[in-house]
Enzyme design. Structure first.
Site, PDB file in Angstrom:
ATOM      1  N   CYS A   1       0.728  -1.151  -0.064  1.00 30.66           N
ATOM      2  CA  CYS A   1      -0.073  -0.008   0.204  1.00 30.66           C
ATOM      3  C   CYS A   1       0.775   1.237   0.102  1.00 30.66           C
ATOM      4  CB  CYS A   1      -0.929   0.049   1.335  1.00 30.66           C
ATOM      5  SG  CYS A   1      -2.059  -1.244   1.727  1.00 30.66           S
TER       6      CYS A   1
ATOM      7  N   LYS B   1       9.406 -13.891 -12.109  1.00 32.61           N
ATOM      8  CA  LYS B   1       8.935 -13.990 -10.733  1.00 32.61           C
ATOM      9  C   LYS B   1       7.618 -14.710 -10.642  1.00 32.61           C
ATOM     10  CE  LYS B   1       9.035 -12.268  -6.501  1.00 32.61           C
ATOM     11  NZ  LYS B   1      10.149 -12.449  -5.732  1.00 32.61           N
TER      12      LYS B   1
HETATM   13  O1  M6R Z   1       5.074 -17.525  -6.288  1.00 37.87           O
HETATM   14  P1  M6R Z   1       5.658 -18.905  -5.608  1.00 37.87           P
HETATM   15  O2  M6R Z   1       5.931 -18.934  -4.186  1.00 37.87           O
HETATM   16  O3  M6R Z   1       4.573 -19.954  -5.724  1.00 37.87           O
HETATM   17  O4  M6R Z   1       6.661 -19.411  -6.783  1.00 37.87           O
HETATM   18  C1  M6R Z   1       7.186 -20.464  -6.589  1.00 37.87           C
HETATM   19  C2  M6R Z   1       8.779 -20.672  -7.075  1.00 37.87           C
HETATM   20  O5  M6R Z   1       8.724 -20.380  -8.376  1.00 37.87           O
HETATM   21  C3  M6R Z   1       9.567 -19.463  -6.281  1.00 37.87           C
HETATM   22  O6  M6R Z   1       9.418 -19.791  -4.974  1.00 37.87           O
HETATM   23  C4  M6R Z   1      11.018 -19.619  -6.609  1.00 37.87           C
HETATM   24  O7  M6R Z   1      11.479 -20.709  -6.180  1.00 37.87           O
HETATM   25  C5  M6R Z   1      11.720 -18.390  -6.388  1.00 37.87           C
HETATM   26  N1  M6R Z   1      11.632 -17.352  -7.190  1.00 37.87           N
HETATM   27  C6  M6R Z   1      13.174 -18.869  -5.746  1.00 37.87           C
HETATM   28  O8  M6R Z   1      13.707 -17.490  -5.253  1.00 37.87           O
END
Ligand code: M6R
Length: 595
Positions: free
Chosen positions: A2, A590
């Site tokens: 926010c 991401k």
């Molecule tokens: O958005 P999410 O937590 O579901 O994403 C899962 C993975 O793609 C994510 O945690 C990924 O391993 C990280 N970017 C690692 O730093």
């Protein structure tokens, strides 16, 4: 996260373009809804909705809004789903006042019920509206506006910043508790914001109010008063010299480093939020009564689930099965039923692998709950209820603050399952800050020493096993080196053959597992490995490891959590030393919305 912005002009003017531009500059904090309100000559004009700034501005013609004072707010949902009614700013019952906040008011639910009982018109679930009614309550009881604001401050628990104005007035009022707020002083106007970026193009003359202070903004001056006794406090303006880019990164060279340093603050906010959340106890009951309890995620979120499963076993004596989402479909989905409970963990709430697993679980009638950072994401809508991670926007692709808040959430749930007092967890934010301070110089020098290696291991045991997996993932993700995370006891069952002189092996040493870790250290040390140990001060670890990276003393569960901070820093420094951009590693995104 926010963001709020307020503007006070000396005359009625076209405020729409100023508010839209300020909102655009706050977008980097993350948001799902946008709103703007202007005040002039007894009238409040309020326009708001879910969506992007340009779309909402176009739909409601915000550019044409005029007034002598204006407020804009970008909302990142925590209380109440993203919707028009939950968007901010909010009106009081009669439409005389308008206000907006950023952050979380953790006694929102109780206060809303009190305001409804007192006869006020409560339109949304949002805690920003609660802030407005908190002031209205004291106006209704006959207090002057400034005193009503002071009393409201005492009623609103949590971490937030808040701005409010009245239709018939020439001022705005603001205060903060735990969240950031900056005041800008320009030629013929004053303004305020959650942070500097939305102010800088307007003025570089700023005042930074402290918690417990109320700021009154006129077009030509600003007054700061103490909430406690109403006395005036003298704060001289300072001139900001940093560039806009540096300011957005909070003075850090990369978002990743900024987000690593935000971990204590977001953990504090999360713990407050969980203390006040009505969803926690029902979830705890479901977890306790489940036939089988599954913790499901991918990547970093899976690692958090794995740490969580150890906490739940160690503290509450319950088995919880951590599982990668696609493997859940293959291995467990055919066997689950309505007596089972699944907690789906995701930063984005949009990871396709996780949503596929959720669909498979729901088909079998399993009770499905979520932990997600992005409220309003598919996961938050598709589960019975979803606890927010409360981290704000995580810009850097490598997850850092969302990982630690996932782990803190599991620790909190394990405490509640075990009937333990969660007060003990309030130490975590301070311990995180201490850890970063204690390890920073040593980690940078270790990063230099081992940076030539493109192959390494990161080992742990018990709660630190998944911390080692997470450290290895961070190292792979942003240094492009191969780093394997492994249970320390497994190393002798094969990988030991890879060890040569100087080969880096990192050990995450849980305070209860020191003798076991020492066996592991010696096994590889006699074969030439360079052993880097992350753990609490311990003469045995110091005598056996090559480097001991000391983290503060705490209990075994919190200590495991703290151990990830040096690993995040190590991967960050190695990435930068290699000339890579840790925020945006090659080939990765991401949010992974594909199978
Ligand atoms: O958005 P999410 O937590 O579901 O994403 C899962 C993975 O793609 C994510 O945690 C990924 O391993 C990280 N970017 C690692 O730093």
């Amino acid at each position: 996260m926010c963001g709020i912005f307020g503007y006070v002009s000396s005359k009625e003017e076209a405020l729409g373009p100023i508010l839209i531009a300020a909102a655009e500059r706050l977008t980097y904090r993350g948001y799902d809804s946008v709103g703007a309100a202007t005040m002039n000559n007894g009238k409040v004009d309020l326009r708001k909705d879910t969506g992007k700034v340009d779309a909402v501005a176009a739909k409601y013609n915000i550019a044409e809004m005029r007034g002598q004072r204006g407020i804009t707010q970008l909302r990142w949902a925590t209380f109440g789903e993203p919707s028009q009614v939950n968007s901010q700013p909010h009106l009081d019952s009669t439409g005389d006042m308008v206000g907006a906040h950023n952050g979380n008011v953790v006694n929102n639910v109780e206060l809303r019920l009190e305001f409804i009982a007192e006869g006020m018109t409560v339109r949304s679930q949002n805690d920003g509206e609660t802030c407005v009614h908190a002031v209205e309550r004291y106006i209704n009881r006959g207090y002057e506006f400034i005193d009503a604001i002071r009393l409201a401050y005492g009623d609103l628990q949590g971490d937030y910043a808040f701005v409010i104005g009245r239709a018939n007035d020439d001022k705005l009022y603001a205060f903060k508790k735990g969240s950031g707020m900056v005041i800008g002083i320009g030629e013929g106007f004053t303004c305020l914001s959650s942070d500097l970026p939305s102010i800088l193009p307007l003025t570089r003359n700023v005042i930074r109010p402290q918690d417990g202070e109320i700021v009154t903004l006129w077009a030509d001056r600003v007054e700061v008063r103490s909430v406690k006794d109403g006395k005036q406090i003298i704060r001289m303006p300072e001139t900001v010299t940093e560039s806009m880019d540096a300011v957005q990164k909070g003075g850090y060279p990369h978002f990743m480093l900024k987000e690593i340093h935000e971990q204590a603050q977001v953990a504090r906010e999360l713990i407050h939020l969980l203390d006040g959340s009505p969803d926690v106890q029902p979830l705890v009951e479901k977890m306790k009564n489940a036939r089988h309890l599954y913790l499901i995620g991918c990547g970093t979120s899976y690692h958090a689930a794995s740490v969580g499963s150890v906490y739940i076993a160690q503290l509450a004596g319950r088995a919880a099965i951590p599982v990668l989402a696609p493997q859940f479909i293959a291995q467990y989905a055919p066997a689950v039923g309505y007596e089972d409970v699944g907690i789906f963990v995701s930063q984005s709430g949009e990871t396709k692998d996780v949503l596929n697993a959720l669909e498979a679980a729901e088909k079998r009638g399993m009770a499905c709950f979520g932990l997600a950072n992005v409220v309003g994401s598919t996961l938050t809508k598709a589960t019975s209820f979803c606890l927010p991670l409360c981290c704000g926007y995580e810009i850097s692709v490598p997850a850092t603050k969302t990982f630690t808040n996932q782990v803190v959430t599991f620790l909190y749930l394990a405490y509640r399952m075990a009937g333990r007092n969660t007060r003990d967890l309030e130490l975590i934010p301070e311990l995180m800050n201490q850890t970063l301070e204690m390890v920073a110089p040593q980690i940078e020098s270790i990063a230099k020493d081992i940076n030539e290696w493109n192959d390494m291991y990161c080992l742990g045991y018990g709660a630190t096993y998944a911390i080692a997996l997470e450290g290895a993932l961070k190292l792979k993700e942003i240094t492009y080196a191969h780093c394997e995370g492994m249970l320390s006891t497994e190393f002798k069952h094969g990988p030991l053959s890879a060890v040569s002189k100087g080969f880096p092996i990192i050990f995450c040493a849980g305070s209860n597992d020191v003798p076991l870790i020492i066996s592991g250290i010696n096994e590889v040390k006699v074969r030439g490995a360079r052993t880097i140990v992350i753990g609490e001060e311990d003469a045995r670890l110091r005598a056996n490891g090559d480097d001991l990276v000391v983290i503060p003393k705490s209990d075994a569960q919190i200590s495991a959590l703290l151990g990830v901070l040096p690993l995040q820093l190590l991967s960050y420094h190695m990435s930068v030393m290699r000339g890579f951009d840790p925020d945006f590693p090659r080939n990765l995104s991401k949010t992974l919305t594909v199978d």
